[in-house]
Design a protein around this motif. Structure first.
Motif: not given
Length: 294
Positions: A282-291
């Motif tokens: 979850t912590r990784y997915l919650a970062k959202g799309p990469a910039t």
């Protein structure tokens, strides 16, 4: 939980999908709701159905506050059987069909499901990807895990013998994997009296096809050089070491790939009670799309 069907891109193909949503369910099964955000597709491993992943899917759903869609891959539940020309391409097309139908942008894959997810990331955009013990063969690294005796035993209907060779070859059952073949055959006979054991025996023919698909899709590190999807490859601290070796190699060579060990976790980590693994993902997915790089 919603149960619905996704049509695939081959003639008559379909997949049984189970969706876990935050709050009220959508009015149309499978239809994404703008209020709940994009979904996450969970891809299961070999010799199991997606029902074993439902507690894990619920944990991801609650922690993320986003829909999580778990589906039965070919040959399971109410999904279509594996076609005669089954290959890794079949699975990647199926995953992309589920992503499109559910409005999902992220993927989580376990074992063979991790292999499928990585193959899909080479074909189409995925915002974020997490694999756990991805079964990827690099430069023949998994060739030794494939035992011709497995296919021979399945063809001959000797399912206990086939199960023993599969467990020994993959070494994913912890210390049990290192028992002699005779002892493993006895365990297979005993486990067949349980619902899960009986289900695993029924799925042995699909395991043969899936192991063959991994070997046929053997790749080299440079094949992932153009990968754009931010990816976290995880491996259990108590999983067979070859999963971690693959993750480390790809993370060292591919900029968008990170690797980490999850302590105190076996190969079947997503199937076990507890939230440690779900929290990490979850912590990784919650970062959202990469910039995008500038």
């Amino acid at each position: 939980m919603e149960t619905w069907t996704v049509e695939t891109d081959d003639d008559g193909g379909h997949l049984e999908v189970h969706s876990f949503r935050p709050g009220a369910a959508a009015s149309i099964p499978g239809a994404p709701s703008k209020a709940e955000g994009s979904g996450v597709v969970l891809v299961h491993g070999t010799l199991v159905t997606d029902s074993l992943y439902w507690p894990f899917a619920r944990n991801l759903n609650v922690l993320l506050g986003r829909p999580v869609h778990s589906y039965n891959r070919r040959g399971r539940g109410r999904s279509a059987p594996q076609p005669p020309d089954y290959s890794a391409a079949t699975e990647t097309s199926d995953l992309l069909a589920v992503m499109k139908a559910s409005g999902s942008t992220d993927v989580v894959g376990h074992s063979y499901g991790g292999f499928v997810a990585l193959q899909a990331a080479l074909r189409a955009p995925i915002s974020r990807l997490v694999t756990y013990d991805a079964a990827v063969s690099l430069s023949g690294s998994l060739n030794g895990r494939w035992r011709p005796q497995l296919e021979e035993a399945v063809t001959a209907g000797q399912l206990d013998h086939a199960w023993a060779h599969l467990v020994q070859g993959l070494a994913t059952a912890g210390p049990i994997s290192y028992l002699p073949l005779g002892a493993l055959r006895v365990l297979s006979i005993l486990s067949a009296k349980t619902r899960l054991g009986s289900e695993m025996r029924d799925l042995l023919p699909t395991a043969v096809s899936e192991m063959r698909a991994i070997i046929q899709a053997d790749s080299h590190i440079q094949d992932y050089a153009e990968m754009k999807t931010p990816t976290l490859m995880l491996s259990g601290g108590w999983s067979p070491s070859y999963f971690a070796e693959t993750g480390r190699l790809l993370a060292a060579a591919i900029p968008v790939v990170d690797f980490a060990i999850v302590p105190l976790q076996f190969h079947e980590g997503p199937l076990r009670p507890g939230k440690q693994l779900a929290v990490r993902i979850t912590r990784y997915l919650a970062k959202g799309p990469a910039t995008p790089a500038t």
